[in-house]
Design a protein around this motif. Structure first.
Motif, PDB file in Angstrom:
ATOM      1  N   SER A   3     -15.509  -1.153  12.492  1.00 13.63           N
ATOM      2  CA  SER A   3     -15.599  -2.187  13.085  1.00 13.63           C
ATOM      3  C   SER A   3     -14.873  -3.327  12.522  1.00 13.63           C
ATOM      4  N   GLY A   4     -14.359  -4.380  12.996  1.00 10.00           N
ATOM      5  CA  GLY A   4     -14.220  -5.666  12.441  1.00 10.00           C
ATOM      6  C   GLY A   4     -12.475  -5.877  12.800  1.00 10.00           C
ATOM      7  N   TYR A   5     -12.183  -6.895  12.208  1.00  7.95           N
ATOM      8  CA  TYR A   5     -10.471  -7.213  12.412  1.00  7.95           C
ATOM      9  C   TYR A   5      -9.682  -6.294  11.477  1.00  7.95           C
ATOM     10  N   LYS A   6      -8.446  -6.124  11.746  1.00  8.87           N
ATOM     11  CA  LYS A   6      -7.551  -5.334  10.955  1.00  8.87           C
ATOM     12  C   LYS A   6      -6.681  -6.518  10.570  1.00  8.87           C
ATOM     13  N   THR A   7      -6.989  -6.871   9.182  1.00  2.53           N
ATOM     14  CA  THR A   7      -6.160  -8.021   8.372  1.00  2.53           C
ATOM     15  C   THR A   7      -5.256  -7.312   7.584  1.00  2.53           C
ATOM     16  N   ARG A   8      -4.300  -8.263   6.970  1.00  7.72           N
ATOM     17  CA  ARG A   8      -3.360  -8.007   6.006  1.00  7.72           C
ATOM     18  C   ARG A   8      -3.963  -7.486   4.754  1.00  7.72           C
ATOM     19  N   GLN A   9      -5.139  -8.004   4.377  1.00  9.55           N
ATOM     20  CA  GLN A   9      -5.680  -7.764   3.060  1.00  9.55           C
ATOM     21  C   GLN A   9      -6.221  -6.387   3.305  1.00  9.55           C
ATOM     22  N   ARG A  10      -7.063  -5.994   4.320  1.00  3.54           N
ATOM     23  CA  ARG A  10      -7.637  -4.701   4.500  1.00  3.54           C
ATOM     24  C   ARG A  10      -6.565  -3.638   4.565  1.00  3.54           C
ATOM     25  N   GLU A  11      -5.441  -3.888   5.134  1.00  5.39           N
ATOM     26  CA  GLU A  11      -4.334  -2.963   5.026  1.00  5.39           C
ATOM     27  C   GLU A  11      -3.903  -2.722   3.687  1.00  5.39           C
ATOM     28  N   GLN A  12      -3.652  -3.898   2.778  1.00  8.91           N
ATOM     29  CA  GLN A  12      -3.401  -3.788   1.337  1.00  8.91           C
ATOM     30  C   GLN A  12      -4.155  -2.960   0.876  1.00  8.91           C
ATOM     31  N   ILE A  13      -5.421  -3.168   0.715  1.00 14.38           N
ATOM     32  CA  ILE A  13      -6.454  -2.123   0.203  1.00 14.38           C
ATOM     33  C   ILE A  13      -6.631  -0.929   0.536  1.00 14.38           C
ATOM     34  N   LEU A  14      -6.378  -0.309   1.743  1.00 13.33           N
ATOM     35  CA  LEU A  14      -6.295   0.903   2.089  1.00 13.33           C
ATOM     36  C   LEU A  14      -4.965   1.528   1.651  1.00 13.33           C
ATOM     37  N   GLN A  15      -3.888   1.090   1.762  1.00 13.42           N
ATOM     38  CA  GLN A  15      -2.437   1.534   1.336  1.00 13.42           C
ATOM     39  C   GLN A  15      -2.552   1.593  -0.160  1.00 13.42           C
ATOM     40  N   LEU A  16      -3.170   0.994  -1.079  1.00 15.07           N
ATOM     41  CA  LEU A  16      -3.424   1.189  -2.475  1.00 15.07           C
ATOM     42  C   LEU A  16      -4.182   2.234  -2.701  1.00 15.07           C
ATOM     43  N   LEU A  17      -5.360   2.498  -1.855  1.00 11.86           N
ATOM     44  CA  LEU A  17      -6.333   3.825  -1.997  1.00 11.86           C
ATOM     45  C   LEU A  17      -5.541   5.040  -1.604  1.00 11.86           C
ATOM     46  N   LEU A  18      -4.618   4.774  -0.423  1.00 10.65           N
ATOM     47  CA  LEU A  18      -3.780   5.866   0.060  1.00 10.65           C
ATOM     48  C   LEU A  18      -2.982   6.469  -1.093  1.00 10.65           C
ATOM     49  N   ALA A  19      -2.250   5.615  -1.713  1.00 13.01           N
ATOM     50  CA  ALA A  19      -1.109   5.757  -2.502  1.00 13.01           C
ATOM     51  C   ALA A  19      -1.551   6.264  -3.872  1.00 13.01           C
TER      52      ALA A  19
END
Length: 138
Positions: A3-19
């Motif tokens: 839940s919660g907003y999809k923010t640029r910071q959240r996307e950056q964190i997730l992309q780092l973990l995915l990479a």
């Protein structure tokens, strides 16, 4: 997902973990990596979002050393990531995931003969990795 907003910071964190799915990250390392990419994210944002990802089953949380902060690793889309042991090099600090039938047998032995269940997320064996041993590091 969570839940919660999809923010640029959240996307950056997730992309780092995915990479870097094979690696563990502390909150400090995530902040440092993102800052090195000229992406600003607050430490509290990282903590909060990682906890949401853990609750959603997307990220696993580990305690590698007593007294040290938690480490996080992307667990993938499956909600039930299997457990495994870890090896930590005392020279370079490398953390190695070990999925080994022998260690599973050790875990089964400890349960059957000692009535004790090993928590694999907190099980770390310390020593030297092959690279450090070959270089004669201690």
């Amino acid at each position: 997902m969570e839940s919660g907003y999809k923010t640029r910071q959240r996307e950056q964190i997730l992309q780092l973990l995915l990479a870097h799915q094979e690696e563990h990250f502390s909150v400090d390392r995530i902040v440092d990596c993102l800052r090195a990419q000229q992406q600003q994210v607050g430490r509290s944002t990282v903590y909060r979002y990682l906890e949401k990802l853990v609750q959603a089953g997307k990220v696993r949380k580990y305690y590698i050393e007593e007294g040290a902060g938690a480490c996080y690793q992307y667990a993938g889309e499956q909600s039930s990531c299997h457990e495994h042991f870890h090896l930590k090099c005392t020279s370079c600090g490398r953390l190695i995931h070990v999925e080994c039938n022998y260690l599973e047998q050790v875990s089964e032995h400890v349960l059957a003969h000692h009535s004790f269940t090993i928590d694999h997320t907190k099980t770390v064996l310390y020593g030297l990795c092959a690279d450090c041993a070959a270089r004669g590091r201690a």
